[in-house]
Write an enzyme that holds these catalytic residues in place. Structure first.
Site, short mmCIF file in Angstrom:
data_model
loop_
_atom_site.label_atom_id
_atom_site.label_comp_id
_atom_site.label_asym_id
_atom_site.label_seq_id
_atom_site.Cartn_x
_atom_site.Cartn_y
_atom_site.Cartn_z
N HIS A 1 0.82 -1.22 0.00
CA HIS A 1 0.00 0.00 0.00
C HIS A 1 0.85 1.27 0.00
O HIS A 1 0.30 2.37 -0.08
CB HIS A 1 -1.00 -0.01 1.17
N ASP B 1 -0.80 -7.29 1.90
CA ASP B 1 -0.14 -5.97 1.83
C ASP B 1 1.37 -6.15 1.96
O ASP B 1 1.97 -5.88 2.99
CB ASP B 1 -0.70 -5.08 2.94
N SER C 1 4.47 2.66 7.91
CA SER C 1 4.03 1.59 6.99
C SER C 1 5.21 1.02 6.22
O SER C 1 6.10 1.75 5.81
CB SER C 1 3.01 2.14 6.00
C1 4AZ Z 1 -1.18 4.43 8.28
O1 4AZ Z 1 -1.93 5.38 8.27
C2 4AZ Z 1 -1.14 3.57 9.49
N1 4AZ Z 1 -1.12 1.67 14.10
C3 4AZ Z 1 -0.22 2.55 9.56
C4 4AZ Z 1 -0.17 1.75 10.68
C5 4AZ Z 1 -1.02 1.96 11.71
C6 4AZ Z 1 -1.94 2.98 11.66
C7 4AZ Z 1 -1.99 3.79 10.54
C8 4AZ Z 1 -0.94 1.05 12.89
O2 4AZ Z 1 -0.46 4.16 7.33
#
Ligand code: 4AZ
Length: 263
Positions: free
Chosen positions: A78, A123, A217
């Site tokens: 993603h 993902d 991420s």
């Molecule tokens: C994001 O917005 C995101 N707490 C990634 C991971 C988490 C929350 C949001 C996990 O990419």
């Protein structure tokens, strides 16, 4: 909701007592209420996490990634749109504790998104680097689990990244680490129902306030010397006490990784 919280708290307390002697838990227990970095984390350095990469587009940190070998890195699907970015401007920055300075930038030659990536299921993506990394004390590969290897719930895992520190718009200049607990798939499935699949896993801090967040991420969730998860999605704002962060379960993809990389 209280019921869920109780289960999670209970499971965590049990596992915490079991693990209390063998893990560095003092920092986590203090709670660090006044420190909202990477949602409850602390400064760390690349020599403690030499598999950590900052994935950058036009030299801006976008996502985390991890070193699998000299030419392959692992991240989340993603992090990319449906079409490839301009590959000349897509790099991973290795060997630095600061996403904005130091280390060494490597161009990415190929992005391999999982063929069945949809929504947040599957993902996972591989990055093939143009030129090989040179391993040293700041660049080292991370191990991945065996295919379908069982993941114990209630064990301590560390998430790292340069992502949002306080549910606001700022990245962290210095790499952050946060110690979390893994949660059983059953509990996570109850909490997230259809959104949660067998290719995902959850980790949290039972009191809330500690979590991975946006721009973490693609980065790794690590137990010992093995990457068990990839930061994928979670509640907004991050650090919710009931809804945990969700990670791509790497052990669902070990064969897939091996197919492309031979690792
Ligand atoms: C994001 O917005 C995101 N707490 C990634 C991971 C988490 C929350 C949001 C996990 O990419």
């Amino acid at each position: 909701m209280n019921f869920h919280l109780n289960i999670i708290l209970f499971a965590t307390i049990i596992s915490f007592t079991q693990n209390a002697l063998s893990y560095p838990t003092t920092i986590e227990l203090k709670g660090q209420k006044d420190d909202h970095r990477i949602v409850g984390g602390q400064n760390t350095t690349i020599d403690k996490h030499p598999h950590m990469l900052s994935m950058q587009y036009f030299s801006n940190h976008m996502c985390g990634a991890s070193v699998l070998s000299k030419t392959w890195a692992l991240t989340a699907a993603h992090c990319f749109g449906a079409t490839d970015p301009l590959m000349d401007f897509l790099t991973v920055r290795a060997a630095t504790s600061f996403h904005g300075q130091g280390g060494i930038q490597h161009k990415v030659k190929t992005i391999i998104r999982h063929e069945d990536y949809l929504g947040y299921d599957n993902d996972i993506a591989l990055l093939e680097l143009k030129d090989p990394l040179e391993f040293n004390n700041m660049i080292q590969p991370i191990k991945i689990p065996k295919q379908n290897e069982f993941l114990k719930p209630g064990i301590i895992a560390v998430a790292i990244g340069w992502g949002k520190t306080e549910n606001d718009d700022y990245l962290s200049a210095q790499l952050q680490e946060v110690y979390l607990f893994t949660i059983s798939e059953e509990i996570c499935m109850e909490l997230y129902s259809d959104q949660f699949t067998r290719n995902m896993m959850c980790a949290h801090y039972p009191l809330g306030g500690k979590d991975s967040c946006t721009n973490d991420s693609g980065g790794p969730l690590v137990v010992g010397d093995t990457q068990i998860g990839i930061v994928s999605w979670g509640p907004s704002p991050c650090g919710n006490s009931i809804y945990p962060g969700v990670y791509t379960k790497v052990s669902s993809f070990s064969t897939w990784i091996n197919c492309y990389t031979g690792i």
